[in-house]
Design an enzyme around this catalytic site. Sequence first.
Site, PDB file in Angstrom:
ATOM      1  N   GLY A 210       0.829  -1.210   0.000  1.00  0.00           N
ATOM      2  CA  GLY A 210       0.000   0.000   0.000  1.00  0.00           C
ATOM      3  C   GLY A 210       0.852   1.244   0.000  1.00  0.00           C
ATOM      4  O   GLY A 210       2.058   1.174  -0.248  1.00  0.00           O
ATOM      5  N   ASN A 211       0.255   2.375   0.244  1.00  0.00           N
ATOM      6  CA  ASN A 211       1.012   3.625   0.342  1.00  0.00           C
ATOM      7  C   ASN A 211       0.372   4.538   1.378  1.00  0.00           C
ATOM      8  O   ASN A 211      -0.647   4.192   1.973  1.00  0.00           O
ATOM      9  CB  ASN A 211       1.130   4.297  -1.041  1.00  0.00           C
ATOM     10  CG  ASN A 211      -0.220   4.668  -1.602  1.00  0.00           C
ATOM     11  OD1 ASN A 211      -0.919   5.505  -1.065  1.00  0.00           O
ATOM     12  ND2 ASN A 211      -0.604   4.010  -2.699  1.00  0.00           N
TER      13      ASN A 211
END
Length: 424
Positions: A210-211
Amino acid sequence: MTGSAPRVVLGVGGGIAAYKVASLLRLLTESGHDVRVVPTGSALQFVGAPTWAALSGHPVHTEVWDDVHEVPHVRIGREADLVVVAPATADLLARAAHGRADDLLTSTLLTVTCPVVMAPAMHTEMWLHPATQANVATLRSRGVVVLEPASGRLTGADTGPGRLPEPEAVFAAATAVLRRGGAAPDLAGVRVVVSAGGTREPLDPVRYLGNRSSGKQGYALAATAAARGADVRLVSSASLPDPAGVRVLRVETAEQLRTAMVEAAADADVVVMAAAVADFRPAAVAEHKIKKSGDPGDSSAPTVELVRNPDVLAELAAHRGVPGQVVVGFAAETGDADGDVLHHGRAKLTRKGCDLLVVNEVGVDRTFGADTNAATLLDRDGGEHPVPLGSKAALADAVWDAVVPRLIPRDTPASGADRPHPLG
Ligand code: CTP
């Protein structure tokens, strides 16, 4: 606006959702608004006048016959900076659309010149009925911001569109309208699609890549567009509450986001890619949780092979669903030896083929998850417009201000400064 505290008339219709409006009233008063509550007679069946009076600090009337010497329907309307009607029932929408003046609220609606926001709530059948839809269209054509109801559980066991959005979401819509003074809902009738949040690319059934994107800027864009009258769809991979008046479609991966955006963009006037789309995803998703070896002496670790994700923004910009569609991208940049943030932004705008690019400088402590943002808007004609540090809603409004002049006029009901009287 008159005086220092913005004056809000809170019209309350006779629906069960009136109980939620007590929370909306608190949000308004606690943030410094001077609120006059004008319930309909049937609203008082659900929440009594003492509640409205205690929470607003003002007397509460429903009929024009109270305090007649003060001509209340004219005075209340003349003093208002904003009228918010919640819940706007089917009956109230009908009376407002037809210019009825049979109680204090509908009479006030006929005297105000300030913006009017209505948040409908009713059973799905009543909302979808052609009579209600025609009344909503009439009100919108006169410059009233009628928010789409939320979907979900209604009073009985039924579900569907018809719920009053959460008080925080109606509050955000109301303050977005107030922030713009008496300006017209200049996105009325404009179909907008916004993507928001960081995508999640699964590695196995429990892990993902993810980020750090929170999705807040994309949500602010969707919320402010709805408050400016747009028909808004939000394709989201974030975990945030739904903005008022916005249809939300949840996605997780870049591929899902791409599919949803391509479909939604097919008939949109404006497409905004505020999502932080992962450029890479694991080449394979393990069917079972990836385990480490049980041997404490074994320090080996798996290698994850990645493959490229599609560039959604570039694809949408290259294949526009509607002639003249405005495509907006975001660029999270850091300066480096090859150039500063704007240099990289300008190159990205050309590479992606979009009309506007919102460039902000990112770092561990900047932008991600914060409630404020600063950016520079670059346009494809070479224009450069810095937006100073402010709320994400303020940056969102600046983006819409840049989008509006690029829209090709259709037969949209409201435009520019010659805003009609909100109710006719
Ligand atoms: N974007 C996209 N699809 C991707 C990656 C990004 O649609 N696979 C969109 C984002 O939503 C944003 C814009 O492209 O509007 C720029 O995103 P950014 O991460 O800054 O750019 P990248 O294309 O990933 O370029 P790089 O990371 O190489 O700077």
